[in-house]
Design a protein around this motif. Structure first.
Motif, PDB file in Angstrom:
ATOM      1  N   HIS A 157       0.964  -1.326  -0.004  1.00 32.19           N
ATOM      2  CA  HIS A 157      -0.056  -0.131  -0.047  1.00 32.19           C
ATOM      3  C   HIS A 157       0.900   1.244  -0.065  1.00 32.19           C
ATOM      4  O   HIS A 157       2.019   1.261   0.258  1.00 32.19           O
ATOM      5  CB  HIS A 157      -1.121   0.015   1.244  1.00 32.19           C
ATOM      6  CG  HIS A 157      -0.289   0.088   2.504  1.00 32.19           C
ATOM      7  ND1 HIS A 157       0.529  -0.694   2.977  1.00 32.19           N
ATOM      8  CD2 HIS A 157      -0.379   1.187   3.664  1.00 32.19           C
ATOM      9  CE1 HIS A 157       1.004  -0.445   4.332  1.00 32.19           C
ATOM     10  NE2 HIS A 157       0.655   0.907   4.420  1.00 32.19           N
ATOM     11  N   ASP A 166       1.984   3.805   1.790  1.00 33.55           N
ATOM     12  CA  ASP A 166       2.322   4.643   2.922  1.00 33.55           C
ATOM     13  C   ASP A 166       3.750   4.721   2.861  1.00 33.55           C
ATOM     14  O   ASP A 166       4.451   3.840   2.370  1.00 33.55           O
ATOM     15  CB  ASP A 166       1.906   4.069   4.268  1.00 33.55           C
ATOM     16  CG  ASP A 166       0.390   4.548   4.587  1.00 33.55           C
ATOM     17  OD1 ASP A 166       0.034   5.594   4.253  1.00 33.55           O
ATOM     18  OD2 ASP A 166       0.040   3.824   5.556  1.00 33.55           O
ATOM     19  N   ASP A 216       6.220   4.551   4.850  1.00 34.09           N
ATOM     20  CA  ASP A 216       7.202   3.680   5.182  1.00 34.09           C
ATOM     21  C   ASP A 216       7.049   2.237   4.541  1.00 34.09           C
ATOM     22  O   ASP A 216       7.735   1.346   4.944  1.00 34.09           O
ATOM     23  CB  ASP A 216       6.650   3.540   6.932  1.00 34.09           C
ATOM     24  CG  ASP A 216       5.365   2.926   7.061  1.00 34.09           C
ATOM     25  OD1 ASP A 216       4.447   3.368   6.351  1.00 34.09           O
ATOM     26  OD2 ASP A 216       5.159   2.519   8.095  1.00 34.09           O
ATOM     27  N   HIS A 217       6.072   2.242   3.728  1.00 32.59           N
ATOM     28  CA  HIS A 217       6.147   0.913   2.613  1.00 32.59           C
ATOM     29  C   HIS A 217       6.724   1.014   1.196  1.00 32.59           C
ATOM     30  O   HIS A 217       7.139   0.263   0.709  1.00 32.59           O
ATOM     31  CB  HIS A 217       4.583   0.516   2.665  1.00 32.59           C
ATOM     32  CG  HIS A 217       4.447  -0.108   4.135  1.00 32.59           C
ATOM     33  ND1 HIS A 217       4.286  -1.416   4.234  1.00 32.59           N
ATOM     34  CD2 HIS A 217       4.001   0.641   5.214  1.00 32.59           C
ATOM     35  CE1 HIS A 217       4.213  -1.636   5.794  1.00 32.59           C
ATOM     36  NE2 HIS A 217       3.779  -0.538   6.103  1.00 32.59           N
ATOM     37  N   ARG A 248      -4.773   7.803   1.248  1.00 34.64           N
ATOM     38  CA  ARG A 248      -5.822   8.202   1.875  1.00 34.64           C
ATOM     39  C   ARG A 248      -5.163   9.512   2.849  1.00 34.64           C
ATOM     40  O   ARG A 248      -4.101   9.553   3.405  1.00 34.64           O
ATOM     41  CB  ARG A 248      -6.686   7.214   2.431  1.00 34.64           C
ATOM     42  CG  ARG A 248      -5.818   6.306   3.478  1.00 34.64           C
ATOM     43  CD  ARG A 248      -5.470   6.651   5.070  1.00 34.64           C
ATOM     44  NE  ARG A 248      -4.877   5.696   5.547  1.00 34.64           N
ATOM     45  CZ  ARG A 248      -3.470   5.514   5.472  1.00 34.64           C
ATOM     46  NH1 ARG A 248      -2.753   6.486   4.971  1.00 34.64           N
ATOM     47  NH2 ARG A 248      -2.869   4.618   6.051  1.00 34.64           N
ATOM     48  N   HIS A 276      -7.075  -0.472   5.727  1.00 34.71           N
ATOM     49  CA  HIS A 276      -6.183   0.406   6.147  1.00 34.71           C
ATOM     50  C   HIS A 276      -5.892   1.435   5.138  1.00 34.71           C
ATOM     51  O   HIS A 276      -5.784   2.716   5.737  1.00 34.71           O
ATOM     52  CB  HIS A 276      -4.704  -0.391   6.234  1.00 34.71           C
ATOM     53  CG  HIS A 276      -3.836   0.306   6.825  1.00 34.71           C
ATOM     54  ND1 HIS A 276      -3.556   1.185   8.058  1.00 34.71           N
ATOM     55  CD2 HIS A 276      -2.516   0.656   6.172  1.00 34.71           C
ATOM     56  CE1 HIS A 276      -2.375   1.840   7.968  1.00 34.71           C
ATOM     57  NE2 HIS A 276      -1.846   1.552   6.988  1.00 34.71           N
ATOM     58  N   ASP A 291       0.076  -3.756   6.421  1.00 36.75           N
ATOM     59  CA  ASP A 291      -0.660  -2.997   7.648  1.00 36.75           C
ATOM     60  C   ASP A 291      -2.039  -3.280   7.690  1.00 36.75           C
ATOM     61  O   ASP A 291      -2.490  -2.829   8.365  1.00 36.75           O
ATOM     62  CB  ASP A 291      -0.530  -1.667   7.457  1.00 36.75           C
ATOM     63  CG  ASP A 291       0.934  -0.994   7.807  1.00 36.75           C
ATOM     64  OD1 ASP A 291       1.898  -1.786   8.244  1.00 36.75           O
ATOM     65  OD2 ASP A 291       1.255   0.200   7.716  1.00 36.75           O
TER      66      ASP A 291
HETATM   67 ZN   LIG Z   1       0.318   1.865   6.460  1.00 34.01          ZN
END
Ligand SMILES: [Zn+2]
Length: 215
Positions: free
Chosen positions: A62, A64, A66-67, A99, A149, A168
């Motif tokens: 996804h 984010d 940190d990914h 999001r 998430h 996550d």
């Molecule tokens: Zn996340």
């Protein structure tokens, strides 16, 4: 370097996990971690005995920071094809999250403290993932629809091994498993459904974005 399961290695960028999967000559990564940690991930890949310049794939759960944050850094030295779901891919290619966060109370402080770490640059996505699809890696990796998430979060389930890469969509806290919840969760009800669907698969090992669980 010691695997956490035969053929599975973990790399970490501060609090986020990335997983390196190896079978024979083929290796791939699931998620790439925070911006600024690309070299660290490449170094860990080398420690597993794999060549960090010939990855078969980069799979992203996804959008984010940190990914996918280190995606541009990895792609600068490695032409491996990148896979993500359509909505997450759209965000990744803009270098944003898929999001808005809705922090409450203490989360507001926490998010503003860590947000400078998360700012990724835009990344390239080559292949769009569809739920149910079985990717030809590691004896077959099934793409699971684990939205909640984020709008189109996906997990990867290695059917032959019973190993689940859940990003996550599952919180792993001191051996306890919980659905994604709180201000970083796009839709808590969907997150709960995704959580239950994944537990019903009875995974033997769950490799999460921030923890590891072994049955
Ligand atoms: Zn996340």
């Amino acid at each position: 370097m010691k695997p956490i399961y035969p053929g599975v290695f973990r790399s970490r960028s501060l609090f986020a996990n990335q997983f390196i999967l190896r079978s024979g000559e083929q290796s791939l990564v699931i998620d790439v971690g925070l911006p600024g940690f690309g070299q660290h991930l490449l170094g860990t890949i080398q420690k597993t005995g794999a060549d960090p310049h010939t990855l078969a794939a980069i799979l992203i759960t996804h959008a984010d920071g940190d990914h996918f944050g280190a995606l541009a850094e990895i792609r600068a030295v490695n032409p491996a094809p990148v896979y993500a779901s359509p909505q997450e891919a759209e965000a990744i290619q803009k270098g944003v999250s898929s999001r808005a966060l809705k922090p409450r109370g203490f989360e507001k402080f926490l998010y503003s403290a860590v947000s400078p770490l998360y700012r990724p640059s835009a990344g390239v996505v080559d292949h769009l993932l569809e739920p149910g699809q079985i990717l030809p890696f590691w004896d077959g990796l099934q793409v699971l629809d684990t939205r909640g998430h984020t709008p189109q979060h996906v997990s990867f389930f290695a059917i032959e091994h019973g190993v689940l890469f859940s990003g996550d969509s599952i919180q792993i806290a001191r051996k306890k498993l919980l659905p994604s919840s709180g201000g970083n969760t796009w839709d808590e009800e969907l997150a709960k459904q995704s959580f239950e669907m994944q537990l019903a698969l009875h995974p033997a090992v769950i490799c999460g974005g921030h923890g590891i669980w072994v049955r």
